[in-house]
Design a protein around this motif. Structure first.
Motif, PDB file in Angstrom:
ATOM      1  N   ASN A 111     -78.175  63.855  25.385  1.00  0.00           N
ATOM      2  CA  ASN A 111     -77.010  64.415  26.085  1.00  0.00           C
ATOM      3  C   ASN A 111     -76.315  65.526  25.304  1.00  0.00           C
ATOM      4  OD1 ASN A 111     -77.128  62.512  28.373  1.00  0.00           O
ATOM      5  ND2 ASN A 111     -76.576  60.980  26.837  1.00  0.00           N
ATOM      6  N   GLY A 112     -77.127  66.329  24.618  1.00  0.00           N
ATOM      7  CA  GLY A 112     -76.582  67.469  23.894  1.00  0.00           C
ATOM      8  C   GLY A 112     -76.015  67.150  22.527  1.00  0.00           C
ATOM      9  N   VAL A 113     -76.148  65.904  22.075  1.00  0.00           N
ATOM     10  CA  VAL A 113     -75.599  65.480  20.775  1.00  0.00           C
ATOM     11  C   VAL A 113     -76.746  65.012  19.883  1.00  0.00           C
ATOM     12  CG1 VAL A 113     -74.071  63.867  19.574  1.00  0.00           C
ATOM     13  CG2 VAL A 113     -73.399  64.817  21.783  1.00  0.00           C
ATOM     14  N   ARG A 114     -76.805  65.517  18.673  1.00  0.00           N
ATOM     15  CA  ARG A 114     -77.787  65.068  17.682  1.00  0.00           C
ATOM     16  C   ARG A 114     -77.136  64.003  16.802  1.00  0.00           C
ATOM     17  NH1 ARG A 114     -82.923  64.814  16.572  1.00  0.00           N
ATOM     18  NH2 ARG A 114     -83.261  67.038  16.994  1.00  0.00           N
ATOM     19  N   SER A 115     -77.583  62.754  16.925  1.00  0.00           N
ATOM     20  CA  SER A 115     -77.086  61.706  16.027  1.00  0.00           C
ATOM     21  C   SER A 115     -77.994  61.640  14.807  1.00  0.00           C
ATOM     22  CB  SER A 115     -77.030  60.357  16.738  1.00  0.00           C
ATOM     23  OG  SER A 115     -78.323  59.866  16.992  1.00  0.00           O
ATOM     24  N   LEU A 116     -77.458  61.142  13.700  1.00  0.00           N
ATOM     25  CA  LEU A 116     -78.182  61.097  12.442  1.00  0.00           C
ATOM     26  C   LEU A 116     -78.637  59.678  12.130  1.00  0.00           C
ATOM     27  CD1 LEU A 116     -75.727  63.369  10.408  1.00  0.00           C
ATOM     28  CD2 LEU A 116     -77.840  64.047  11.542  1.00  0.00           C
ATOM     29  N   SER A 117     -79.595  59.570  11.226  1.00  0.00           N
ATOM     30  CA  SER A 117     -80.086  58.257  10.784  1.00  0.00           C
ATOM     31  C   SER A 117     -79.329  57.814   9.542  1.00  0.00           C
ATOM     32  CB  SER A 117     -81.582  58.337  10.468  1.00  0.00           C
ATOM     33  OG  SER A 117     -82.312  58.683  11.610  1.00  0.00           O
ATOM     34  N   LEU A 118     -79.267  56.510   9.345  1.00  0.00           N
ATOM     35  CA  LEU A 118     -78.598  55.936   8.179  1.00  0.00           C
ATOM     36  C   LEU A 118     -79.301  54.635   7.830  1.00  0.00           C
ATOM     37  CD1 LEU A 118     -75.960  56.392   6.392  1.00  0.00           C
ATOM     38  CD2 LEU A 118     -74.924  54.667   7.837  1.00  0.00           C
ATOM     39  N   ALA A 156     -69.858  58.281  22.419  1.00  0.00           N
ATOM     40  CA  ALA A 156     -69.833  58.000  23.859  1.00  0.00           C
ATOM     41  C   ALA A 156     -70.551  59.097  24.640  1.00  0.00           C
ATOM     42  CB  ALA A 156     -68.388  57.871  24.333  1.00  0.00           C
ATOM     43  N   ILE A 157     -70.436  60.359  24.176  1.00  0.00           N
ATOM     44  CA  ILE A 157     -71.162  61.464  24.817  1.00  0.00           C
ATOM     45  C   ILE A 157     -72.658  61.303  24.568  1.00  0.00           C
ATOM     46  CG2 ILE A 157     -71.503  63.967  24.820  1.00  0.00           C
ATOM     47  CD1 ILE A 157     -68.549  64.257  24.043  1.00  0.00           C
ATOM     48  N   HIS A 158     -73.026  60.980  23.321  1.00  0.00           N
ATOM     49  CA  HIS A 158     -74.438  60.780  22.970  1.00  0.00           C
ATOM     50  C   HIS A 158     -75.074  59.693  23.827  1.00  0.00           C
ATOM     51  CE1 HIS A 158     -77.754  59.015  20.544  1.00  0.00           C
ATOM     52  NE2 HIS A 158     -77.993  60.270  20.210  1.00  0.00           N
ATOM     53  N   SER A 159     -74.319  58.629  24.091  1.00  0.00           N
ATOM     54  CA  SER A 159     -74.869  57.505  24.863  1.00  0.00           C
ATOM     55  C   SER A 159     -74.836  57.764  26.366  1.00  0.00           C
ATOM     56  CB  SER A 159     -74.098  56.219  24.541  1.00  0.00           C
ATOM     57  OG  SER A 159     -72.749  56.345  24.956  1.00  0.00           O
ATOM     58  N   LEU A 190     -70.550  49.305  19.928  1.00  0.00           N
ATOM     59  CA  LEU A 190     -71.219  49.653  21.176  1.00  0.00           C
ATOM     60  C   LEU A 190     -70.231  50.386  22.063  1.00  0.00           C
ATOM     61  CD1 LEU A 190     -72.835  46.149  21.849  1.00  0.00           C
ATOM     62  CD2 LEU A 190     -73.987  48.133  20.870  1.00  0.00           C
ATOM     63  N   VAL A 191     -70.720  51.299  22.871  1.00  0.00           N
ATOM     64  CA  VAL A 191     -69.864  52.042  23.798  1.00  0.00           C
ATOM     65  C   VAL A 191     -70.366  51.805  25.211  1.00  0.00           C
ATOM     66  CG1 VAL A 191     -68.794  54.269  24.262  1.00  0.00           C
ATOM     67  CG2 VAL A 191     -69.751  53.832  22.024  1.00  0.00           C
TER      68      VAL A 191
END
Length: 691
Positions: A103-110, A73-76, A118-119
């Protein structure tokens, strides 16, 4: 009057009864993953402090269900690190999740996962009743069928229970028809899996006025008076805004001599030391008039790849060089031998924005493809390669565009000089999606021009591997025809297209299972459920991930080897048929046995992964066998249950221990580590050095 007063009072009472009761919003912790919550749609409150790397997130806009709900939710951008209310909707799994920094968050790939979510802002949707308490998954298992048999396998990410309220959103498999689709997603009528919306391609323009968009310092034009002289490097003047200037075409009198140092600077073929791109097995006639590697009506079967060429349509290239680029693509198409049983090829042209000229399924023979290439007109604009790579990653290699799945995905980027945007992040996401990126750089920046390059060493930051195999540097557009055969040879070398390999399709995984008396029959079946649940998440075949298993007590038994079963159903059935042995616990001897009977027969291009499950201290030493396995390239994960010794688990596990060693207090809790184990395997795979 009395009747009026009575009616008024009754109306007020009815209004009170119909007032909405205040929604109680349950709070969740930062580490809670969406897959652990059974409810298909819910509103929850996140606490402060969830913006932390330990709460991992997979995906962008749509997230894999073993992501931290609050950090997603922070990432989005729905909430920040102070927390807040969010609305979560479960949707179907995706074939790929792309990481990003937001937004300061590094999400990873998969590569893929079975369930997504969804958020959005934490406001209830009209007509939907939200639970005041959330239901969490338990250790119950679901059956995985194999023919007439079945094996109980925990669903890993979330064990679904019957959950119903009135009204309530439908389960994830029907979400596409009952939940309003977010503005960033569209739904393919043939599937319930949301897909990213394809942005409309920018309307083409071939007017020189488009060059007004050019930023000073990024594009250049060669001064005709200096082009090709042997006493000076070519002078590249910076294009000024609104000038409409493009690179000047040379005249024959100023063409560089064949013995010029710049001609001798053609990049050597580092993947085969000492071999120059000009020093090949092909004659000059074959280079100028390339022939298919193997001429068949259905294409060259020795080169089955799905190929996208990114052609440079920027103003800096000029009309003459754009025509040379089209001739090059035609020569490549001829040399490849396009066909349904061989390579398929599409073209994307980029300038300010990319657009697909034609996709993989548009043409199934070289002649039609060459005719289509000849008709391509120049877009103009900047050289936004990063934007083009993002476009290809999201939109080109789709089933609807002719992607075949079993063929490696390859992108060849043609760039005049240097890009006008950054390529590193877009390239990383493409590589993690399994795309092999090649760069053909023509007339690269001279020393005096390097100050104008936005991203130094952009080729090494972009290509699949930095060993020279994936990059070709051509000193002149008029030399481009000479790299046709070397490039085709590389593109068709499918054994070396390593970026087609992902964490789910490139391993030999050997399970080493404790069958000692302390485990017991019931718990042994739970261990097999755990093994099956891990195995089913991988892409299993004789060319993808392979599974093997060893059971041990005082002795060891090979249950099945890596080459025994080549389908997922056969592997799951074989796991179910493993019979409980019972006896002592010689874990050290079991590691040595697995090294000899399983991993010594692993394929050279496979990652060797050992997953050992035990419930007690070993009667023999585990350190020496474990160290020998590590030295032989085995990545070891240890899972301890109940009375397992922590010091032995750490000795067995590959460093760092905390990412390769797990402990649970009872067998029924093993399922909790399925997601973490797969996540760690993928994280480790994606962090491999690119050389």
């Amino acid at each position: 009057l009395g009747v009026f007063l009575i009616c008024t009072y009754a109306a007020k009472e009815a209004t009170k009864k119909t007032k909405k009761t205040k929604l109680y919003v349950p709070q969740i912790d930062c580490d809670v993953k969406a897959g652990k919550i059974i409810n298909p749609e819910f509103i929850a409150k996140c606490p402060p402090g969830c913006q932390d790397v330990k709460y991992r997130v997979y995906g962008t806009d749509i997230y894999a269900s073993f992501s931290s709900v609050c950090n997603a939710a922070i990432h989005s951008g729905i909430i920040d690190n102070t927390g807040g209310k969010i609305l979560v909707q479960k949707v179907a799994g995706h074939s790929g999740y792309r990481g990003s920094f937001s937004n300061g968050v590094r999400s990873l790939s998969l590569p893929r996962w079975r369930e997504s979510f969804l958020v959005s802002e934490g406001k209830p949707r009209k007509g939907v009743t939200y639970p005041s308490t959330l239901e969490y998954s338990s250790s119950k298992s679901a059956a995985v069928k194999s023919g007439n048999d079945s094996v109980d396998v925990p669903t890993g990410d979330a064990v679904r229970k019957e959950y119903q309220t009135s009204p309530v959103p439908t389960p994830a498999t029907q979400m596409a028809t009952t939940t309003p689709t977010p503005t960033t997603m569209t739904t393919d009528p043939s599937t319930t899996t949301p897909k990213p919306t394809m942005m409309p391609a920018t309307t083409r323009t071939t007017t020189v006025a488009a060059a007004a968009k050019t930023r000073a310092g990024l594009h250049r034009v060669r001064d005709i008076a200096f082009r090709g002289t042997s006493t000076s490097t070519s002078n590249r003047n910076i294009l000024r805004p609104n000038t409409g200037i493009q690179r000047q075409e040379p005249v024959a009198a100023f063409r560089r001599a064949a013995s010029s140092p710049a001609h001798l600077a053609m990049e050597t073929d580092l993947w085969k030391p000492g071999l120059s791109l000009f020093d090949t097995d092909f004659s000059s006639n074959e280079e100028l008039n390339p022939k298919p590697l193997e001429s068949t009506s259905h294409g060259n079967p020795n080169c089955k790849v799905d190929l996208s060429f990114l052609m440079d349509g920027s103003w800096s290239i000029g009309k003459r060089r754009f025509q040379l680029q089209k001739q090059f693509l035609g020569n490549v198409a001829q040399a490849l031998g396009i066909g349904s049983a061989g390579p398929l090829m599409g073209v994307v042209q980029y300038g300010d924005d990319p657009s697909t000229e034609f996709n993989l399924k548009t043409y199934d023979n070289s002649n039609d493809l060459i005719n289509a290439i000849e008709k391509i007109s120049q877009k103009g604009g900047l050289s936004n390669v990063g934007k083009a790579l993002s476009f290809v990653n999201k939109n080109f290699f789709l089933d609807t565009n002719g992607n075949r799945g079993g063929a490696p995905n390859v992108v060849v980027v043609l760039v005049d000089g240097w890009p006008t945007d950054r390529v590193e992040e877009a390239s990383r996401l493409a590589r993690e999606s399994g795309i092999n990126i090649f760069f053909v750089t023509i007339e690269a920046a001279a020393e005096s021009e390097k100050q104008n390059v936005i991203e130094p060493n952009f080729v090494d930051k972009a290509v699949c591997r930095t060993n020279g195999f994936y990059s070709v540097n051509v000193p002149s557009w008029f030399s481009l025809h000479k790299v046709v055969q070397p490039l085709v040879k590389r593109v068709c070398d499918t054994d070396r297209l390593v970026c087609s390999k992902t964490c789910l399709n490139s391993a030999d995984i050997g399970f080493v299972i404790d069958g000692s008396s302390s485990v017991g029959t019931g718990n042994f079946r739970t261990v097999l459920q755990f093994v099956a649940n891990i195995s089913k998440e991988f892409e299993i075949s004789d060319t993808d991930t392979r599974i093997g298993a060893v059971q041990y007590t005082y002795e060891q038994r090979l249950e099945f080897s890596f080459d025994k079963y080549s389908t997922k159903q056969d592997v799951l059935s074989a796991i179910k048929r493993i019979s409980y042995w019972s006896g002592g616990t010689s874990t050290g001897a079991a590691i040595s046995y697995a090294s000899e009977q399983l991993f010594s027969k692993s394929k050279p291009n496979k990652r060797k992964i050992m997953i050992l499950i035990t419930d007690g201290r070993s009667y023999d030493d585990v350190r020496v066998p474990a160290m020998a396995a590590h030295q032989n390239g085995v990545i070891a994960y240890s899972i301890g249950v109940a009375w397992a010794a922590q010091d032995e688990l750490e000795a067995i596990a590959t460093d760092p221990d905390k990412e390769h060693s797990f402990f649970v207090d009872e067998f029924d809790n093993l399922y909790r580590f399925v997601n973490q184990l797969i996540q760690n395997i993928c994280t480790e795979f994606n962090s491999q050095p690119r050389n």
